[in-house]
Motif scaffolding. Structure first.
Motif, mmCIF file in Angstrom:
data_model
loop_
_atom_site.group_PDB
_atom_site.id
_atom_site.type_symbol
_atom_site.label_atom_id
_atom_site.label_comp_id
_atom_site.label_asym_id
_atom_site.label_seq_id
_atom_site.Cartn_x
_atom_site.Cartn_y
_atom_site.Cartn_z
ATOM 1 N N TYR A 124 -15.104 6.483 62.690
ATOM 2 C CA TYR A 124 -15.999 7.410 62.025
ATOM 3 C C TYR A 124 -15.699 8.850 62.439
ATOM 4 O O TYR A 124 -15.558 9.152 63.618
ATOM 5 C CB TYR A 124 -17.452 7.077 62.368
ATOM 6 C CG TYR A 124 -17.909 5.757 61.802
ATOM 7 C CD1 TYR A 124 -18.424 5.685 60.507
ATOM 8 C CD2 TYR A 124 -17.808 4.589 62.547
ATOM 9 C CE1 TYR A 124 -18.833 4.473 59.973
ATOM 10 C CE2 TYR A 124 -18.213 3.369 62.022
ATOM 11 C CZ TYR A 124 -18.728 3.317 60.733
ATOM 12 O OH TYR A 124 -19.127 2.116 60.203
ATOM 13 N N VAL A 125 -15.600 9.739 61.433
ATOM 14 C CA VAL A 125 -15.334 11.160 61.678
ATOM 15 C C VAL A 125 -16.240 11.991 60.767
ATOM 16 O O VAL A 125 -16.232 11.811 59.541
ATOM 17 C CB VAL A 125 -13.856 11.522 61.403
ATOM 18 C CG1 VAL A 125 -13.636 13.022 61.570
ATOM 19 C CG2 VAL A 125 -12.924 10.745 62.316
ATOM 20 N N ASP A 126 -17.007 12.889 61.338
ATOM 21 C CA ASP A 126 -17.817 13.829 60.568
ATOM 22 C C ASP A 126 -16.872 14.864 59.964
ATOM 23 O O ASP A 126 -16.134 15.540 60.695
ATOM 24 C CB ASP A 126 -18.837 14.498 61.504
ATOM 25 C CG ASP A 126 -19.766 15.474 60.781
ATOM 26 O OD1 ASP A 126 -19.432 15.932 59.682
ATOM 27 O OD2 ASP A 126 -20.821 15.800 61.358
ATOM 28 N N GLU A 127 -16.899 15.016 58.628
ATOM 29 C CA GLU A 127 -15.962 15.934 57.977
ATOM 30 C C GLU A 127 -16.128 17.373 58.449
ATOM 31 O O GLU A 127 -15.194 18.172 58.362
ATOM 32 C CB GLU A 127 -16.104 15.863 56.458
ATOM 33 C CG GLU A 127 -17.439 16.348 55.930
ATOM 34 C CD GLU A 127 -17.507 16.293 54.421
ATOM 35 O OE1 GLU A 127 -16.473 15.996 53.789
ATOM 36 O OE2 GLU A 127 -18.597 16.565 53.867
ATOM 37 N N ASN A 128 -17.309 17.720 58.937
ATOM 38 C CA ASN A 128 -17.545 19.069 59.442
ATOM 39 C C ASN A 128 -17.136 19.222 60.908
ATOM 40 O O ASN A 128 -17.133 20.323 61.450
ATOM 41 C CB ASN A 128 -19.016 19.444 59.285
ATOM 42 C CG ASN A 128 -19.438 19.483 57.836
ATOM 43 O OD1 ASN A 128 -18.776 20.091 57.007
ATOM 44 N ND2 ASN A 128 -20.544 18.810 57.517
ATOM 45 N N PRO A 136 -14.025 17.703 62.517
ATOM 46 C CA PRO A 136 -12.800 16.896 62.525
ATOM 47 C C PRO A 136 -12.270 16.658 63.934
ATOM 48 O O PRO A 136 -12.671 17.337 64.891
ATOM 49 C CB PRO A 136 -11.816 17.738 61.707
ATOM 50 C CG PRO A 136 -12.346 19.125 61.769
ATOM 51 C CD PRO A 136 -13.835 19.009 61.896
ATOM 52 N N THR A 175 -10.198 14.532 59.036
ATOM 53 C CA THR A 175 -11.505 15.036 58.609
ATOM 54 C C THR A 175 -12.360 13.964 57.947
ATOM 55 O O THR A 175 -13.391 14.285 57.367
ATOM 56 C CB THR A 175 -11.327 16.202 57.616
ATOM 57 O OG1 THR A 175 -10.628 15.716 56.470
ATOM 58 C CG2 THR A 175 -10.567 17.357 58.239
ATOM 59 N N GLU A 176 -11.948 12.696 57.996
ATOM 60 C CA GLU A 176 -12.639 11.646 57.255
ATOM 61 C C GLU A 176 -12.683 10.352 58.058
ATOM 62 O O GLU A 176 -11.893 10.151 58.980
ATOM 63 C CB GLU A 176 -11.911 11.386 55.939
ATOM 64 C CG GLU A 176 -10.479 10.922 56.153
ATOM 65 C CD GLU A 176 -9.752 10.604 54.863
ATOM 66 O OE1 GLU A 176 -10.312 9.845 54.048
ATOM 67 O OE2 GLU A 176 -8.642 11.115 54.673
ATOM 68 N N ASN A 177 -13.600 9.453 57.681
ATOM 69 C CA ASN A 177 -13.591 8.112 58.240
ATOM 70 C C ASN A 177 -12.290 7.428 57.838
ATOM 71 O O ASN A 177 -11.818 7.593 56.703
ATOM 72 C CB ASN A 177 -14.774 7.301 57.715
ATOM 73 C CG ASN A 177 -16.112 7.875 58.137
ATOM 74 O OD1 ASN A 177 -16.204 8.581 59.128
ATOM 75 N ND2 ASN A 177 -17.157 7.573 57.389
ATOM 76 N N LYS A 185 -15.048 23.196 61.635
ATOM 77 C CA LYS A 185 -13.687 22.977 61.143
ATOM 78 C C LYS A 185 -12.777 24.170 61.454
ATOM 79 O O LYS A 185 -11.597 24.001 61.769
ATOM 80 C CB LYS A 185 -13.712 22.710 59.645
ATOM 81 C CG LYS A 185 -12.391 22.207 59.083
ATOM 82 C CD LYS A 185 -12.497 21.863 57.599
ATOM 83 C CE LYS A 185 -13.403 20.701 57.361
ATOM 84 N NZ LYS A 185 -13.416 20.282 55.927
#
Length: 380
Positions: A71-75, A77, A92-94, A116
């Motif tokens: 899991y990665v919060d796009e805000n 990274p 920047t993404e799951n 970011k």
């Protein structure tokens, strides 16, 4: 631009301090999924898969058991790197990671309120160090490496970093706007033929396909030659090795290496395939494929690049490397025209259409961002 950045440094009164990577990041091994868990059917609810060299191995989204999902919060990274090759990237993404060994390390920033922009800045600072690593370089002590960062009162100057990144983005967007206008690439209207090609190859039309071997497509299939990083001399020759960062160009050199011709494809030991419209040199971890009779134009070569990438995706890694000599009997599927030959015209038209579709997205994004960027340029 350099004047703007110098003024920015004075505005914030920043100083510079050396930080160990271990002060900034926690390192975690990003575990991958085993071959037995693969389900690579496209799924709109799925997630992308990163390979061991920090790239999308599969352009479509897929769905695998959630226990393999990172899991990665796009805000917020993360950075990640390969233990063997030292290739560094930002995620920047799951995502899933392919392979069940520990060659993929995640770097998680210790400061909770980062964004970011901050990670982009850190990525750039760290890349200058990671570019010096290669297959023969150990990375066990990566957390002890040091970088210089801007500080205010001995703390990282995050506000300065925010404006620094925004100023650079503003300058790049202004350059992009001028380039699109000068080249005519801001005209993204599709012709009737281009629309038809998208319909045909997009599944709503009908097209026949045939399998064609590599040695029928290319009359030259050769492996590059080894040139150690320590022996590479600065120059103007693009030197290509395995990897996806900067499309595999690791350095511009002046060594008297063999020059491979433009309008070629390269396929590295991991199956990463890129089109080259310039002369270049290549290392021994990269195969080069071309014709000396200009059998295919640029757009047809780009079509071949896409089909080869699709065919080789996920099949090669550090434990199973690809060499050019293995590829002569490889086959890829290509569209067939009414006379039974490979439909080169359709390949060309489809790529020009896709180019416009992609650029349309860039133009629409740029139009939105340029107005914001102009404010930075005018008031910076």
């Amino acid at each position: 631009m350099q004047d703007k950045l110098s003024q920015l440094e004075k505005k914030y009164g920043v100083d510079w301090r050396e930080f160990e990577i271990g002060e900034l990041f926690t390192k975690r091994t990003m575990k991958g999924f085993p071959k037995s868990a693969e389900n690579l059917e496209e799924n709109s609810s799925g997630f992308h898969i990163f390979g061991q060299n920090i790239k999308y191995q599969y352009p479509q989204r897929v769905l695998i058991d959630e226990k393999y999902l990172h899991y990665v919060d796009e805000n917020k990274p993360i950075l990640a790197y390969t233990s063997s090759a030292g290739e560094l990237g930002m995620i920047t993404e799951n995502f899933y990671r392919s392979g069940d060994n520990g060659a993929f390390q995640g770097l998680f920033f210790k400061y909770p309120d980062y964004n970011k922009n901050h990670m982009l800045y850190l990525w750039g600072a760290l890349s200058r160090i990671f570019n010096e690593f290669g297959y023969s370089t150990g990375m066990a002590d990566v957390l002890n490496l040091k970088i210089q960062l801007p500080v205010q009162n001995s703390e990282i100057a995050f506000e300065y970093i925010d404006e620094f990144v925004e100023t650079l983005e503003a300058e790049r967007l202004a350059t992009l706007e001028a380039y699109l206008k000068a080249t005519g690439l801001n005209n993204v209207a599709l012709s009737a033929e281009e629309c038809a090609s998208l319909d045909k190859l997009g599944g709503t039309g009908s097209v026949e396909w045939t399998f064609v071997k590599f040695d029928e497509l290319f009359n030259h299939i050769q492996q590059g030659k080894r040139l150690k990083k320590s022996d590479q001399l600065d120059g103007a020759i693009p030197f290509v090795m395995a990897g996806t960062t900067n499309t595999g160009i690791v350095k511009y050199i002046s060594n008297p290496v063999r020059s491979f011709p433009k309008n070629s494809l390269t396929i590295d030991i991991f199956g990463n395939t890129f089109y080259r419209d310039y002369a270049f040199g290549a290392g021994d971890d990269t195969g080069v494929f071309w014709n000396d009779n200009d059998k295919f134009d640029k757009y047809q070569m780009l079509f071949l690049t896409a089909m080869i990438n699709k065919a080789l995706a996920g099949k090669y890694d550090f434990g199973h490397k690809l060499r050019a000599s293995q590829t002569t009997d490889f086959e890829i599927s290509l569209p067939v025209s009414a006379d039974g030959t490979v439909d080169l015209e359709l390949m060309t038209t489809f790529i020009t259409a896709m180019q416009k579709v992609v650029i349309k997205g860039v133009v629409e994004w740029a139009d939105k961002r340029i107005e914001v960027a102009k404010g930075v340029i005018e008031n910076g």
